[in-house]
Design an enzyme around this catalytic site. Structure first.
Site, PDB file in Angstrom:
ATOM      1  N   GLY A   1       0.821  -1.216   0.000  1.00 56.19           N
ATOM      2  CA  GLY A   1       0.000   0.000   0.000  1.00 56.19           C
ATOM      3  C   GLY A   1       0.851   1.260   0.000  1.00 56.19           C
ATOM      4  O   GLY A   1       0.529   2.247   0.668  1.00 56.19           O
TER       5      GLY A   1
ATOM      6  N   GLY B   1      -0.439   5.040  -1.002  1.00 58.35           N
ATOM      7  CA  GLY B   1      -1.457   5.716  -0.204  1.00 58.35           C
ATOM      8  C   GLY B   1      -0.925   6.893   0.595  1.00 58.35           C
ATOM      9  O   GLY B   1       0.268   7.216   0.544  1.00 58.35           O
TER      10      GLY B   1
ATOM     11  N   ILE C   1       3.156  -1.558  -4.619  1.00 57.97           N
ATOM     12  CA  ILE C   1       2.077  -0.732  -5.166  1.00 57.97           C
ATOM     13  C   ILE C   1       1.173  -1.605  -6.011  1.00 57.97           C
ATOM     14  O   ILE C   1       1.659  -2.403  -6.814  1.00 57.97           O
ATOM     15  CB  ILE C   1       2.676   0.433  -5.982  1.00 57.97           C
ATOM     16  CG1 ILE C   1       3.417   1.358  -5.011  1.00 57.97           C
ATOM     17  CG2 ILE C   1       1.592   1.192  -6.753  1.00 57.97           C
ATOM     18  CD1 ILE C   1       4.023   2.561  -5.619  1.00 57.97           C
ATOM     19  N   ARG C   2      -0.134  -1.431  -5.866  1.00 57.21           N
ATOM     20  CA  ARG C   2      -1.062  -2.346  -6.552  1.00 57.21           C
ATOM     21  C   ARG C   2      -1.277  -1.944  -8.007  1.00 57.21           C
ATOM     22  O   ARG C   2      -1.038  -2.714  -8.900  1.00 57.21           O
ATOM     23  CB  ARG C   2      -2.392  -2.380  -5.809  1.00 57.21           C
ATOM     24  CG  ARG C   2      -3.309  -3.499  -6.265  1.00 57.21           C
ATOM     25  CD  ARG C   2      -4.462  -3.664  -5.317  1.00 57.21           C
ATOM     26  NE  ARG C   2      -5.305  -2.471  -5.330  1.00 57.21           N
ATOM     27  CZ  ARG C   2      -6.368  -2.309  -6.093  1.00 57.21           C
ATOM     28  NH1 ARG C   2      -6.733  -3.253  -6.906  1.00 57.21           N
ATOM     29  NH2 ARG C   2      -7.081  -1.200  -6.055  1.00 57.21           N
TER      30      ARG C   2
ATOM     31  N   TYR D   1     -15.556  -0.758   8.014  1.00 53.20           N
ATOM     32  CA  TYR D   1     -14.125  -0.477   8.212  1.00 53.20           C
ATOM     33  C   TYR D   1     -13.738  -0.759   9.666  1.00 53.20           C
ATOM     34  O   TYR D   1     -12.744  -1.443   9.939  1.00 53.20           O
ATOM     35  CB  TYR D   1     -13.853   0.990   7.845  1.00 53.20           C
ATOM     36  CG  TYR D   1     -12.459   1.474   8.113  1.00 53.20           C
ATOM     37  CD1 TYR D   1     -11.361   0.910   7.473  1.00 53.20           C
ATOM     38  CD2 TYR D   1     -12.228   2.539   8.990  1.00 53.20           C
ATOM     39  CE1 TYR D   1     -10.077   1.377   7.707  1.00 53.20           C
ATOM     40  CE2 TYR D   1     -10.952   3.020   9.225  1.00 53.20           C
ATOM     41  CZ  TYR D   1      -9.882   2.437   8.590  1.00 53.20           C
ATOM     42  OH  TYR D   1      -8.628   2.905   8.823  1.00 53.20           O
TER      43      TYR D   1
ATOM     44  N   ILE E   1      -5.307  11.255   9.988  1.00 49.96           N
ATOM     45  CA  ILE E   1      -3.934  11.673   9.652  1.00 49.96           C
ATOM     46  C   ILE E   1      -4.000  12.814   8.634  1.00 49.96           C
ATOM     47  O   ILE E   1      -4.675  12.701   7.601  1.00 49.96           O
ATOM     48  CB  ILE E   1      -3.112  10.489   9.088  1.00 49.96           C
ATOM     49  CG1 ILE E   1      -3.081   9.315  10.091  1.00 49.96           C
ATOM     50  CG2 ILE E   1      -1.701  10.943   8.726  1.00 49.96           C
ATOM     51  CD1 ILE E   1      -2.418   9.595  11.421  1.00 49.96           C
TER      52      ILE E   1
HETATM   53  N1  SER Z   1      -8.905   8.171   8.487  1.00 48.90           N
HETATM   54  C1  SER Z   1      -9.728   6.990   8.611  1.00 48.90           C
HETATM   55  C2  SER Z   1     -11.074   7.212   8.055  1.00 48.90           C
HETATM   56  O1  SER Z   1     -11.533   8.322   8.132  1.00 48.90           O
HETATM   57  C3  SER Z   1      -9.842   6.595  10.051  1.00 48.90           C
HETATM   58  O2  SER Z   1      -8.840   5.696  10.349  1.00 48.90           O
HETATM   59  O3  SER Z   1     -11.689   6.297   7.594  1.00 48.90           O
END
Ligand code: SER
Length: 320
Positions: free
Chosen positions: A8, A11, A34-35, A143, A173
């Site tokens: 990944g 990203g 990298i995919r 998720y 992040i």
């Molecule tokens: N940044 C991520 C999201 O918003 C949370 O880990 O899905």
């Protein structure tokens, strides 16, 4: 010496983590997996890049054997927003990709696997302020479900097979090198780009939405510090809370207006509002501080200054 594969690498986090790891361990020891996207010039110039898809075990195994990989970092994931649009894809990439990597690491007796987790493991019944390390994990997104399962799976491989698997629960992040994609916290990056480009932004969560966030330099530090930590000192494995700062969208607007007073904001909350509302306001990361010395550096204003400067330069060069 370690030979590291980052799955990944195109990203938001992977693209910067590879460059940082290459500085630490040497360019030829860190393979960027990298995919399908074309690797950036920076990735191509600083070390090996290979096509890697965690769902293609044969190709993954070939890369692992070619470079004698003994550490895998799995940065490939479908995030919260995209996951809600395509839950089966999120399950496939996040769970099957992970178990393929863990199995390969077990078979090859690798030194370490790093599997990031997220504040998305928490849900509406989790205590929302200063969320404890050990608490209720009942997320309402696919998720989040895959991240809880991933934490448990990683811990299982530690206990059952003695594999060194580690992970940390990233907050949102924020960075300016590679755009995030498909997450709920993406607004906290987009707001800076739009502040530079348009001097206005329409936010998909409301003004009072507060979430834990972290600037990329702290994210890279946390990741490498956890990788380097003494295994015997770890009281947890795949689920360390890591905090840095927390703020509302309104706080971000105030911080941006210190540089761009005319910046305008409007709010049009969509389905991601409910996701944001189900996540903590702030996290208790005392276990990370105690076990491996975690200490963030950036606060909101320091990050804002840095972000606006970097994005402003990109804009001047016509890159955005
Ligand atoms: N940044 C991520 C999201 O918003 C949370 O880990 O899905």
């Amino acid at each position: 010496m370690k030979n590291i594969l980052v799955v990944g690498s195109a990203g938001q986090i992977g693209s910067e983590l590879v460059l940082d790891l290459r500085k630490h361990y040497g360019g030829d020891r860190v393979v960027a997996g990298i995919r399908k996207t074309k690797p950036s010039e920076k990735l191509l110039e600083t070390g090996p890049c290979e096509v890697v898809d965690a769902l293609d075990v044969k190709a993954l195994t070939e890369v692992v054997d070619k470079y004698k990989i003994d550490v895998i970092i799995n940065m490939a994931a479908i995030l919260s927003g995209t996951g809600e649009k395509n839950p089966m894809l999120a399950w496939d990439v996040n769970m099957n990709g992970l178990i393929n990597i863990l199995e390969l690491a077990r078979e090859r007796k690798m030194k370490q696997v790093l599997v990031p987790s997220s504040i998305a493991v928490f849900g509406p019944t989790t205590p929302i302020e200063n969320t404890p390390q050990e608490t209720i994990l009942k997320p309402t997104t696919i998720y989040g479900v895959t991240k809880v399962a991933g934490e448990l799976l990683g811990d299982y491989y530690v206990k059952k097979y003695g594999l060194d698997v580690r992970g940390l629960r990233y907050p949102g992040i924020i960075s300016h090198e590679t755009l995030p994609g498909g997450g709920t916290t993406d607004y906290a990056v987009a707001i800076y780009y739009e502040a530079i480009k348009q001097k206005k932004y329409t936010c998909f969560v409301n003004e009072g939405t507060r979430l834990p966030m972290m600037y990329m330099p702290d994210c890279l530090k946390a990741t490498i510090d956890l990788m380097e930590a003494d295994f015997d000192k770890l009281n947890y494995h795949c689920d360390y809370n890591v905090g840095a700062m927390d703020f509302t969208v309104g706080d971000m607007v105030e911080s941006i207006r210190k540089h761009i007073p005319e910046f305008e904001i409007s709010y049009e909350p969509d389905f991601r509002q409910a996701i944001a509302d189900s996540w903590p306001n702030s996290v208790d990361d005392s276990a990370a501080r105690k076990d491996w010395g975690w200490q963030p550096e950036y606060d909101l204003d320091a990050m804002t200054g840095d972000m606006l400067k970097a994005i402003g330069e990109k804009h001047k060069k016509g890159l955005i």
